[in-house]
Design a protein around this motif. Structure first.
Motif, PDB file in Angstrom:
ATOM      1  N   HIS A  61      -3.766  -7.361   5.816  1.00 52.80           N
ATOM      2  CA  HIS A  61      -2.431  -7.197   6.314  1.00 52.80           C
ATOM      3  C   HIS A  61      -2.147  -8.245   7.317  1.00 52.80           C
ATOM      4  O   HIS A  61      -0.768  -8.636   7.181  1.00 52.80           O
ATOM      5  CB  HIS A  61      -2.575  -6.051   7.351  1.00 52.80           C
ATOM      6  CG  HIS A  61      -2.768  -4.397   6.623  1.00 52.80           C
ATOM      7  ND1 HIS A  61      -1.722  -3.950   6.027  1.00 52.80           N
ATOM      8  CD2 HIS A  61      -3.833  -3.776   6.340  1.00 52.80           C
ATOM      9  CE1 HIS A  61      -2.116  -2.860   5.479  1.00 52.80           C
ATOM     10  NE2 HIS A  61      -3.543  -2.641   5.858  1.00 52.80           N
ATOM     11  N   PHE A  86       2.420  -4.642   1.669  1.00 55.56           N
ATOM     12  CA  PHE A  86       1.096  -4.985   2.209  1.00 55.56           C
ATOM     13  C   PHE A  86       0.802  -6.478   2.630  1.00 55.56           C
ATOM     14  O   PHE A  86      -0.138  -6.664   3.272  1.00 55.56           O
ATOM     15  CB  PHE A  86       0.221  -4.488   0.867  1.00 55.56           C
ATOM     16  CG  PHE A  86      -1.277  -4.347   1.124  1.00 55.56           C
ATOM     17  CD1 PHE A  86      -1.709  -3.566   2.406  1.00 55.56           C
ATOM     18  CD2 PHE A  86      -2.222  -5.355   0.604  1.00 55.56           C
ATOM     19  CE1 PHE A  86      -3.144  -3.783   2.743  1.00 55.56           C
ATOM     20  CE2 PHE A  86      -3.479  -5.579   0.714  1.00 55.56           C
ATOM     21  CZ  PHE A  86      -4.027  -4.616   1.872  1.00 55.56           C
ATOM     22  N   HIS A 122       0.251   1.291  11.987  1.00 58.22           N
ATOM     23  CA  HIS A 122      -0.994   1.273  11.185  1.00 58.22           C
ATOM     24  C   HIS A 122      -2.084   0.498  12.028  1.00 58.22           C
ATOM     25  O   HIS A 122      -3.306   0.472  11.419  1.00 58.22           O
ATOM     26  CB  HIS A 122      -0.512   0.773   9.823  1.00 58.22           C
ATOM     27  CG  HIS A 122      -1.486   0.513   8.912  1.00 58.22           C
ATOM     28  ND1 HIS A 122      -2.427  -0.744   8.805  1.00 58.22           N
ATOM     29  CD2 HIS A 122      -1.759   1.330   7.964  1.00 58.22           C
ATOM     30  CE1 HIS A 122      -3.231  -0.458   7.945  1.00 58.22           C
ATOM     31  NE2 HIS A 122      -2.823   0.712   7.227  1.00 58.22           N
ATOM     32  N   HIS A 124      -1.566  -2.717  11.903  1.00 58.33           N
ATOM     33  CA  HIS A 124      -1.487  -3.775  11.140  1.00 58.33           C
ATOM     34  C   HIS A 124      -0.116  -4.406  11.105  1.00 58.33           C
ATOM     35  O   HIS A 124       0.173  -5.192  10.251  1.00 58.33           O
ATOM     36  CB  HIS A 124      -1.791  -3.568   9.793  1.00 58.33           C
ATOM     37  CG  HIS A 124      -3.393  -3.349   9.610  1.00 58.33           C
ATOM     38  ND1 HIS A 124      -4.452  -3.888   9.832  1.00 58.33           N
ATOM     39  CD2 HIS A 124      -4.005  -2.283   8.778  1.00 58.33           C
ATOM     40  CE1 HIS A 124      -5.525  -3.609   9.784  1.00 58.33           C
ATOM     41  NE2 HIS A 124      -5.355  -2.530   9.028  1.00 58.33           N
ATOM     42  N   HIS A 133      -1.463   1.690   0.624  1.00 61.62           N
ATOM     43  CA  HIS A 133      -2.503   1.764   0.119  1.00 61.62           C
ATOM     44  C   HIS A 133      -2.781   2.467  -0.858  1.00 61.62           C
ATOM     45  O   HIS A 133      -3.793   3.274  -1.118  1.00 61.62           O
ATOM     46  CB  HIS A 133      -3.610   2.258   1.284  1.00 61.62           C
ATOM     47  CG  HIS A 133      -3.300   1.712   2.655  1.00 61.62           C
ATOM     48  ND1 HIS A 133      -2.589   1.952   3.637  1.00 61.62           N
ATOM     49  CD2 HIS A 133      -4.043   0.706   3.236  1.00 61.62           C
ATOM     50  CE1 HIS A 133      -2.467   1.083   4.723  1.00 61.62           C
ATOM     51  NE2 HIS A 133      -3.549   0.218   4.348  1.00 61.62           N
ATOM     52  N   HIS A 199      -8.298   3.590  10.737  1.00 62.13           N
ATOM     53  CA  HIS A 199      -7.015   3.410  10.593  1.00 62.13           C
ATOM     54  C   HIS A 199      -6.537   4.126   9.209  1.00 62.13           C
ATOM     55  O   HIS A 199      -7.514   4.603   8.417  1.00 62.13           O
ATOM     56  CB  HIS A 199      -6.629   2.014  10.209  1.00 62.13           C
ATOM     57  CG  HIS A 199      -6.689   1.427   8.994  1.00 62.13           C
ATOM     58  ND1 HIS A 199      -7.613   0.763   8.318  1.00 62.13           N
ATOM     59  CD2 HIS A 199      -5.511   1.186   8.244  1.00 62.13           C
ATOM     60  CE1 HIS A 199      -7.270   0.231   7.214  1.00 62.13           C
ATOM     61  NE2 HIS A 199      -6.026   0.361   7.356  1.00 62.13           N
ATOM     62  N   ALA A 201      -5.561   4.526   6.398  1.00 60.06           N
ATOM     63  CA  ALA A 201      -5.561   3.655   4.876  1.00 60.06           C
ATOM     64  C   ALA A 201      -5.656   4.912   3.713  1.00 60.06           C
ATOM     65  O   ALA A 201      -5.790   4.084   2.568  1.00 60.06           O
ATOM     66  CB  ALA A 201      -6.556   2.682   4.859  1.00 60.06           C
ATOM     67  N   ASP A 274      -9.505  -1.488   2.607  1.00 57.14           N
ATOM     68  CA  ASP A 274      -8.545  -2.425   2.218  1.00 57.14           C
ATOM     69  C   ASP A 274      -9.018  -3.692   1.628  1.00 57.14           C
ATOM     70  O   ASP A 274      -8.423  -4.592   1.233  1.00 57.14           O
ATOM     71  CB  ASP A 274      -7.701  -2.686   3.620  1.00 57.14           C
ATOM     72  CG  ASP A 274      -6.687  -1.849   4.018  1.00 57.14           C
ATOM     73  OD1 ASP A 274      -6.880  -0.786   3.765  1.00 57.14           O
ATOM     74  OD2 ASP A 274      -5.833  -2.272   4.687  1.00 57.14           O
TER      75      ASP A 274
HETATM   76 ZN   LIG Z   1      -4.711  -0.860   5.760  1.00 57.83          ZN
END
Ligand SMILES: [Zn+2]
Length: 303
Positions: A61, A86, A122, A124, A133, A199, A201, A274
């Motif tokens: 990210h 992303f 997020h 991010h 994701h 997080h 994801a 991620d």
């Molecule tokens: Zn992420």
């Protein structure tokens, strides 16, 4: 053998003659992050030379490209990216590198989920919009692989049969893995399929496999939660009798460790969301990432 000989021949020829023998050297492909880099390797085998921008354990990210990355992006025969917001840094790179060649968006054709908008973002920098994701659902991963294989074949038509064969074998492996994930999760009583992690994801994983992931307000990778936020989460963990508390490989562990200590819960390990692990780690490729995550989640949820 055949390709090695061609490579030797290509190297012996003057530069101007090389385009005619373009298949003799591996196709230079740039992948935006480690999971896509693995897919390109699985699908391309020795026909491709993959350069991954955001590598193992790197947060894609917020990745900060270096000048050599920009040159690779400009010169690659194919760039493969996730899309869905992303890799905002890649938009800038593609513009400034003046890239004219193909850019495959792996998430093309999947049904995007909305990013959970609970006010904390997020962690991010993409608090709103689509959840990027999508690879955390293996059905989407299979779609990614089809998209990437088609892009490889378009960039290297002489290898179309090679990519088709590898894509078919890879798809069979991902389908079997998907069935295994469902089998394993089915062994956990439905009421216990709850996980807290650092997080959010795992929205696609949650929807595909029937697991509830809680990444409550304040639990982001970039900010420390307030005392009230920690208190709320500790109550939630206790009320719902949640024993599955996890870190992620790119996240700062301090916040979750603090929550665990206050709730009297043990952090059960590290999920890969991620980014893959380095080659000697527990999640060096996309398939190993699922086996690792599910292998940790199932006993932790069962409690
Ligand atoms: Zn992420």
């Amino acid at each position: 053998m055949y390709r090695r000989n061609l490579l030797a021949a290509a190297l012996a020829l003057p530069a101007l003659a090389r385009p005619a023998l373009a298949q003799a050297v591996p196709l230079p492909v740039v992948a935006s992050f480690s999971i896509l880099g693995d897919m390109v390797r699985q699908l391309g085998g020795s026909r491709v030379a993959v350069r991954v921008l955001a590598g193992p354990d790197v947060d894609a990210h917020t990745f900060q490209p270096r000048p050599a990355d920009a040159a690779a992006v400009r010169d690659a025969a194919l760039v493969v990216r996730n899309g869905l917001g992303f890799e905002p840094w890649l938009d800038r790179m593609l513009r400034s590198a003046g890239r004219k060649g193909p850019v495959a968006v792996a998430s093309t054709g999947i049904r995007p989920r909305a990013m959970a908008d609970d006010g904390h973002g997020h962690g991010h920098g993409h608090a709103h919009g689509q959840d990027p994701h999508a690879w955390q659902d293996l059905a989407n991963g299979r779609s990614y692989a089809r998209t990437v294989a088609a892009a490889l074949a378009a960039a290297d038509p002489a290898g179309a049969g090679h990519y088709r064969d590898r894509a078919s074998a890879y798809d069979a492996r991902l389908a079997a893995l998907d069935a295994w994930v469902r089998e394993r999760i089915a062994t956990v009583p439905e009421a216990r399929r709850k996980v807290v992690t650092s997080h959010d994801a795992f929205g696609y994983f949650a929807a595909a496999y029937g697991v509830e992931f809680l990444a409550p307000q304040g639990i982001s990778t970039e900010s420390e939660p307030s005392a009230a936020q920690v208190g709320r989460l500790v109550r939630l963990l206790k009320q719902q009798n949640i024993s599955a508390l996890f870190l992620e490989n790119m996240a700062n562990p301090a916040t979750l460790q603090r929550l665990a200590a206050e709730a009297g819960v043990t952090v059960q390990g590290r999920l890969y969301a991620d980014a893959l692990s380095p080659p000697d780690g527990p999640a060096p490729d996309y398939e190993a990432m699922f086996r690792h995550n599910v292998g940790l989640l199932v006993p932790a949820m069962a409690g």
